[in-house]
Motif scaffolding. Structure first.
Motif, PDB file in Angstrom:
ATOM      1  N   GLU A   1       0.875  -1.432   0.049  1.00 16.44           N
ATOM      2  CA  GLU A   1       0.013   0.119   0.093  1.00 16.44           C
ATOM      3  C   GLU A   1       0.920   1.242   0.052  1.00 16.44           C
ATOM      4  OE1 GLU A   1       0.456  -0.669   4.345  1.00 16.44           O
ATOM      5  OE2 GLU A   1       0.732  -1.774   2.728  1.00 16.44           O
ATOM      6  N   ARG A   2       2.302   1.018   0.234  1.00 19.61           N
ATOM      7  CA  ARG A   2       3.029   2.434   0.212  1.00 19.61           C
ATOM      8  C   ARG A   2       3.832   2.473  -1.123  1.00 19.61           C
ATOM      9  NH1 ARG A   2       6.000   1.847   5.797  1.00 19.61           N
ATOM     10  NH2 ARG A   2       5.540  -0.067   5.691  1.00 19.61           N
ATOM     11  N   MET A   3       3.192   1.850  -2.184  1.00 22.31           N
ATOM     12  CA  MET A   3       3.720   2.101  -3.356  1.00 22.31           C
ATOM     13  C   MET A   3       3.258   3.675  -3.968  1.00 22.31           C
ATOM     14  SD  MET A   3       3.453  -1.722  -5.145  1.00 22.31           S
ATOM     15  CE  MET A   3       4.220  -1.375  -6.660  1.00 22.31           C
ATOM     16  N   TRP A   4       4.030   3.994  -5.163  1.00 26.25           N
ATOM     17  CA  TRP A   4       3.776   5.172  -5.560  1.00 26.25           C
ATOM     18  C   TRP A   4       2.986   4.862  -6.849  1.00 26.25           C
ATOM     19  CZ3 TRP A   4       3.950   9.458  -2.786  1.00 26.25           C
ATOM     20  CH2 TRP A   4       5.043   9.401  -1.790  1.00 26.25           C
ATOM     21  N   HIS A   5       2.210   5.763  -7.427  1.00 26.31           N
ATOM     22  CA  HIS A   5       1.674   5.842  -8.812  1.00 26.31           C
ATOM     23  C   HIS A   5       2.078   7.167  -9.519  1.00 26.31           C
ATOM     24  CE1 HIS A   5      -1.798   5.601 -11.751  1.00 26.31           C
ATOM     25  NE2 HIS A   5      -1.067   4.319 -11.897  1.00 26.31           N
ATOM     26  N   GLU A   6       2.198   7.002 -10.811  1.00 24.78           N
ATOM     27  CA  GLU A   6       2.848   8.394 -11.194  1.00 24.78           C
ATOM     28  C   GLU A   6       1.695   8.799 -12.353  1.00 24.78           C
ATOM     29  OE1 GLU A   6       6.949   9.598 -13.745  1.00 24.78           O
ATOM     30  OE2 GLU A   6       6.730   7.665 -12.962  1.00 24.78           O
ATOM     31  N   ALA A   7       1.546   9.969 -12.469  1.00 24.62           N
ATOM     32  CA  ALA A   7       0.543  10.447 -13.598  1.00 24.62           C
ATOM     33  C   ALA A   7       0.561  12.041 -13.722  1.00 24.62           C
ATOM     34  CB  ALA A   7      -0.915  10.165 -12.659  1.00 24.62           C
ATOM     35  N   HIS A   8      -0.187  12.320 -14.791  1.00 21.27           N
ATOM     36  CA  HIS A   8      -0.150  14.015 -15.107  1.00 21.27           C
ATOM     37  C   HIS A   8      -1.446  13.958 -15.347  1.00 21.27           C
ATOM     38  CE1 HIS A   8       1.011  16.422 -18.615  1.00 21.27           C
ATOM     39  NE2 HIS A   8       0.818  17.526 -17.766  1.00 21.27           N
ATOM     40  N   VAL A   9      -1.863  15.104 -14.674  1.00 23.64           N
ATOM     41  CA  VAL A   9      -3.354  15.612 -14.885  1.00 23.64           C
ATOM     42  C   VAL A   9      -3.364  16.983 -15.539  1.00 23.64           C
ATOM     43  CG1 VAL A   9      -4.057  13.759 -13.158  1.00 23.64           C
ATOM     44  CG2 VAL A   9      -3.439  16.049 -12.407  1.00 23.64           C
ATOM     45  N   THR A  10      -4.414  17.432 -16.165  1.00 19.77           N
ATOM     46  CA  THR A  10      -4.533  18.566 -16.757  1.00 19.77           C
ATOM     47  C   THR A  10      -5.970  18.879 -17.125  1.00 19.77           C
ATOM     48  OG1 THR A  10      -2.389  18.323 -17.980  1.00 19.77           O
ATOM     49  CG2 THR A  10      -3.951  19.969 -18.910  1.00 19.77           C
ATOM     50  N   ILE A  11      -6.309  19.895 -16.432  1.00 21.34           N
ATOM     51  CA  ILE A  11      -7.519  20.739 -16.901  1.00 21.34           C
ATOM     52  C   ILE A  11      -7.352  21.989 -17.212  1.00 21.34           C
ATOM     53  CG2 ILE A  11      -9.820  21.611 -15.635  1.00 21.34           C
ATOM     54  CD1 ILE A  11      -9.297  19.458 -13.489  1.00 21.34           C
TER      55      ILE A  11
END
Length: 801
Positions: free
Chosen positions: A236-246
C-alpha cells in the motif's frame, strides 16, 4: 444528462455508526456526466486531459485501477475493519482497532467541509475506479481477481481511506493496542506488547532524500529539485505516477500514494516540490492515575472522571464458511482511546491513553489540491498554511526563478509555553513513564495535569504555521529524515519547540552524506546540471566508508587468523581476504563495486548500535561537534586494551556470515543484490540505511497489504538482510524524480525502481526496474507536443452520461 444517485449499499452496524439520519446525506451525490481522455505514454504513464474536476477524477481513477486495482480495495477493507469478515480470526484485533479509529464516520461528517473541486474529484475517481473492473473483469491481478471482498467503492470510502493515510505515523500504529485495552482484573486480558514495538516511531520503515537547489547552485540559475523516496516496493505504500490537466485550472505531474486523486510530489509550470518523512510526534501519550478499585475512572485536575465505554461489532469468518458477530467494549478518556501500553499494559494504578492530532484531518486533500494549483512559491506556502493538512512529512519546494523553501509544517502537538517549560524542567525528571517512552521517541505526559492540555490557538491543538520551522534561500535546502536543524549548513535553524526535536545534535550518516554531496558536487564550478544531480543521487557514496574505510583496512592488514568470542560463541576467522576486498573496494555501492557487501556486514554485524554511527563510541573515536556537524565524528576508535577490538570482531563476523552464504569477499554487488519481480532477479544498487549513503537498498516485511510477497531465502543476518541467496531488496529508492526549470518550462526525468504496475500481467510490471538496474532516468513528457510524439502513445476516451 442522466442523474445517478450513489447510495450506500454495504451493511453498517448501528453500534458503529455515529450519525444515522444525516441531512443532507453525504452518500447522495450526482455521478457524471464525464468526458475525459486518458493518454498512456511509454512506461505506462497516464496523462489525464479533462475539462472539469469530476472528469479528471474519473480518468485518474480508471488509470490507477489499471495498475493497482487490488491494492486500494484491500486497504479500504482493512481500514474499515472488515478483514475478519473475509479472512477470519487473525484480524479480529485489527478490525476492532480500526472500527474505533472511525475513519468512515469522520468521512461522513467531514464530506460537506470539502471544497467542491475535491468532492467532484472523489466522486469521479470512485466511478472511474469501479468502471475499470466492470470493463475489465479479467484485468485485475490474479491475487485478488476472484476475491470475496471485491465491491464498488464510493467517495466516502475514498475519503475514509485518506483519513487512514493521515494516521500512518499515529493512530494506525496503535490499532491493536486500542483493541486490546482491557481494564485490569478482567478475564482473558492480552499480555502487554514488548516495549520495542515502539521502534517504528524512532525508525519508521519509510524515508526519503529531498533536495531543492536555488539559482546560486544551478548551472542555468533556475530552480532544481531531487525527489528520492525510500518506500516499499510492494503493497500500500507504493507510488503511482500520473499527469493531470484541466486547461486553465490545473496542469501538474508527479506521483501519489495508492488511491490518492491529487499529486503528492511533483511539479507544474511554476513550482516543483517533494516531501520527506518527519519523525516528530503526531500524537501524545497521557498517563492517567486511576481511582483505587475503579480502573475505568481516572483523576484529572484533582477531580474524578469516568471513561466512556463504546461498543463495537465486527463479523468474523468461521472455518465452515459462516460468519459470527463479535462485540467488544473499548474505552476513551478525555484525550482519546485507552491502549494496552507497550511493556505496561493497563495496570491497576495507571492507564495510558493517546491523543492523535491527525484524527479527522479533513484538510489533507484540500492542502495538496491547492499545492497542485500553486502558481508561485507564495501561493504554495498559502496552500499549506490555510489548510494545515500535511500529516507527517517535511516539505521542500523551488520555484522557476530559483528560490527554495523548506518547512516542517506537518501537524505537530502544540503545548502552551507553560506546558513546554514544565515538561523540560519537571516532567522528564519526575514522571518515570515520560523518560521511558521518550527514549523511544514517544512523547508521554501526566494526563491529570491540565498544564499539558494542547494550545488551542489552532482549533486542532497543532503548532500553527507561524511557529513551524521554515526557511527560504537561494542556494540549497535538503532533508534526509532528520529534523529541521541542518537543512542548510550555512544557516542552521534554531529556537523551535522541543517537539520538533533536538538542535545542535548529531545527524544520521545519511544526512551527513547528503550535505557533503550538496557542498562538494556539481562539477568544477559547483553548480548542478540535471545530469549531475542524477549522478549524485546514484553515486553510491556513503559517509561511513569515506570516514573510516582506510583506517579499518590499516587495522586489519596483516592480522591473518583472528580468534574472538561473540555472544558466547567462539570464532576463528582469517581476515586476509576480507581486508583485501575492503582495500580494493572503490567505496561505492554501484553494481560494479567489489567489497561493498563486506562493509555492509561489518557495520551490521551486531557489535555497533545506532549511537555508535553518529557519535563517539565503539566505532568513532572522536565526538560530534555542532560547529562542524558534517565532518564530526570522523576518526576510527582506538582498539581497547582489555578486550577484543570491536572493529576486528565485526569484520570476523562479517566474513563468517558471508562464508555461510557462499559469497566471496570480492564478489560484484550486482551479482548478489537484487529485487525479485515475479520470480526474476533484477540487480539493484544501493546501501543499507546504517552505512550512510543516499541510495537505500533494504528488505522490509512491514507493509499491511495482502499483496503477495516474493519468497525470501533463509536469513543469516537480519540487520544487514543477508540471506543464503545474497541480498533480496524490496525497500529503498522507489520513485525518483529530478526537475530543472528552464526558459522553455520545466525539464524533468524520473525512474520508478519497481515499475508503474503491481500486476505481473502488465507490460509495465518490470520495464522500469530494468532501467533502474542500469541507473537510467527516463524523460518525463509534460507538454502536449511531447505526449503526442511518443511512439507508444495509447489513447482512451472515457465518457459517462
Amino acid at each position: 444528462m442522466t442523474t445517478i444517485m450513489f447510495l450506500l449499499l454495504s451493511c453498517k452496524n448501528d453500534d458503529n455508526k455515529i450519525s444515522e439520519n444525516v441531512d443532507p446525506d453525504p452518500y447522495n451525490v450526482e455521478i457524471g456526466p464525464y468526458d475525459v481522455d486518458v493518454r498512456w505514454t511509454s512506461f505506462g504513464i497516464p496523462h489525464i486531459l479533462a475539462d472539469d474536476f469530476g472528469s479528471m477524477g474519473y480518468g485518474l481513477g480508471y488509470a490507477f485501477a489499471r495498475d493497482h486495482y487490488c491494492l486500494l480495495i484491500d486497504q479500504v477493507i482493512r481500514t474499515q475493519g472488515e478483514r475478519a469478515r473475509y479472512f477470519g480470526p487473525d484480524y479480529i484485533d485489527s478490525d476492532f482497532g480500526w472500527k474505533a479509529l472511525g475513519v468512515i464516520e469522520q468521512a461522513e461528517r467531514g464530506w460537506f467541509e470539502l471544497p467542491d473541486e475535491i468532492q467532484d474529484t472523489l466522486v469521479g475517481y470512485a466511478a472511474g475506479y469501479n468502471r475499470f473492473r466492470a470493463d475489465n473483469p479479467d484485468g485485475l491481478a490474479e491475487w485478488c481477481r476472484d476475491a470475496s471482498y471485491l465491491r464498488d467503492l464510493n467517495h466516502i470510502d475514498l475519503l475514509a481511506y485518506y483519513n487512514a493515510l493521515s494516521l500512518k505515523a499515529s493512530g494506525e500504529n496503535f490499532v491493536n493496542n486500542i483493541a486490546q485495552a482491557v481494564p485490569p482484573s478482567w478475564p482473558n486480558r492480552p499480555a502487554a506488547p514488548e516495549m520495542n514495538s515502539l521502534d517504528w516511531v524512532f525508525n519508521p520503515e519509510f524515508g526519503s532524500n529531498g533536495w531543492v537547489l536555488g539559482k546560486d547552485k544551478t548551472e542555468n540559475g533556475r530552480g532544481m529539485l531531487l525527489s528520492n523516496t525510500h518506500f516499499p516496493y510492494r503493497g500500500e505504500r507504493m507510488w503511482h505516477e500520473a499527469h493531470v490537466t484541466i486547461p486553465g485550472e490545473l496542469n501538474v505531474y508527479g506521483a501519489s500514494l495508492m488511491g490518492v486523486p491529487v499529486i503528492n510530489m511533483g511539479f507544474n509550470e511554476h513550482i516543483a516540490w517533494t516531501h520527506t518523512v518527519s519523525t516528530n510526534p503526531r500524537f501524545v501519550v497521557y498517563t492517567l492515575p486511576l481511582v483505587d478499585g475503579d480502573p475505568t475512572t481516572y483523576i484529572y485536575d484533582g477531580e474524578e472522571e469516568e471513561m466512556t465505554v463504546h461498543n463495537f461489532s465486527i463479523e468474523v469468518l468461521q472455518s465452515d464458511g459462516t460468519t459470527v458477530t463479535e462485540k467488544r467494549d473499548l474505552y476513551r478518556s478525555r484525550y482519546g482511546w485507552m491502549i494496552n501500553a507497550p511493556s505496561f499494559g493497563w495496570p491497576d494504578t495507571v492507564g495510558f491513553t493517546v491523543r492523535d492530532i491527525n484524527r479527522n484531518n479533513i484538510g489533507v486533500a484540500g492542502t495538496w489540491l491547492e499545492m497542485n494549483r500553486a502558481d508561485s512559491l507564495e501561493s504554495f506556502q498559502s496552500a499549506i498554511s490555510q489548510n494545515m493538512g500535511i500529516p507527517w512529512v517535511h516539505t521542500l519546494a523551488t520555484d522557476a526563478n530559483g528560490t527554495v523553501w523548506y518547512a516542517d509544517a506537518a501537524r505537530t502537538p502544540h503545548f502552551t509555553p507553560e506546558g513546554e517549560e514544565y515538561f523540560i524542567n519537571n516532567e522528564l525528571q519526575n514522571n518515570p513513564f515520560t523518560g521511558i517512552f521518550y527514549g523511544y521517541g514517544v512523547l508521554a505526559v501526566s494526563g491529570d495535569n491540565p498544564i499539558f492540555e494542547l494550545d488551542k490557538s489552532h482549533p486542532d491543538g497543532i503548532v500553527p504555521f507561524s511557529e513551524v520551522p521554515k526557511q527560504t534561500r537561494e542556494d540549497y535546502l535538503l532533508n534526509a529524515n532528520d529534523n529541521h536543524w541542518l537543512s542548510n549548513h550555512l544557516e542552521p535553524l534554531t529556537g523551535y519547540s522541543f517537539v520538533f526535536g533536538d538542535e545542535d545534535s548529531p545527524r544520521t550518516p545519511r544526512t551527513r552524506m547528503n550535505l557533503r554531496h550538496a557542498i562538494d558536487d556539481g562539477g568544477e564550478d559547483g553548480l548542478f546540471s540535471l545530469e549531475e544531480l542524477q549522478q549524485t543521487a546514484l553515486s553510491g557514496r556513503a559517509s561511513l566508508a569515506e570516514d573510516l574505510r582506510e583506517a579499518v583496512v590499516e587495522r586489519c592488514t596483516d592480522v591473518g587468523v583472528f580468534e574472538f568470542e561473540h555472544e558466547d560463541v567462539e570464532y576463528s576467522v582469517d581476515l586476509t581476504e576480507g581486508c583485501l576486498a575492503l582495500s580494493n573496494w572503490d567505496g561505492t555501492t554501484t553494481l560494479t563495486a567489489r567489497g561493498a557487501h563486506v562493509w555492509r556486514e561489518l557495520l551490521g554485524a551486531g557489535v555497533f548500535d545506532f549511537d555508535d554511527l553518529r557519535d563517539r563510541g565503539e566505532l568513532y573515536g572522536d565526538s560530534f561537534n555542532p560547529q562542524n556537524p558534517i565532518y564530526t565524528p570522523i576518526q576510527l576508535s582506538d582498539p581497547p586494551e582489555s578486550r577484543a577490538d570491536p572493529i576486528l570482531v565485526s569484520l570476523g563476523l562479517a566474513l563468517h556470515r558471508l562464508k555461510e552464504a557462499e559469497v566471496a569477499p570480492d564478489a560484484l554487488l550486482g551479482d548478489i543484490q537484487f529485487q525479485m519481480k515475479d520470480g526474476v532477479k533484477i540487480p539493484i544498487m544501493g546501501h543499507s540505511e546504517y552505512t550512510g549513503g543516499m541510495s537505500i537498498a533494504e528488505y522490509s516485511g512491514g507493509n499491511a497489504s495482502l499483496h503477495p510477497k516474493e519468497e525470501r531465502a533463509e536469513v543469516l543476518n537480519g540487520t544487514s538482510n543477508l540471506t543464503v541467496d545474497g541480498y533480496q531488496i524490496n525497500y529503498g529508492n522507489s520513485w525518483m524524480m529530478t526537475v530543472n526549470f528552464t526558459d522553455n518550462g520545466p525539464r524533468a526525468q524520473a525512474i520508478m525502481s519497481y515499475s508503474q504496475s503491481s500486476n505481473p500481467d502488465s507490460p509495465y510490471f518490470e520495464d522500469q526496474s530494468q532501467l533502474y538496474a542500469n541507473s537510467e532516468f527516463r524523460d518525463i513528457l509534460f507538454t502536449e507536443s511531447e505526449i503526442a510524439a511518443d511512439p507508444n502513445l495509447e489513447t482512451l476516451n472515457l465518457t459517462l452520461d
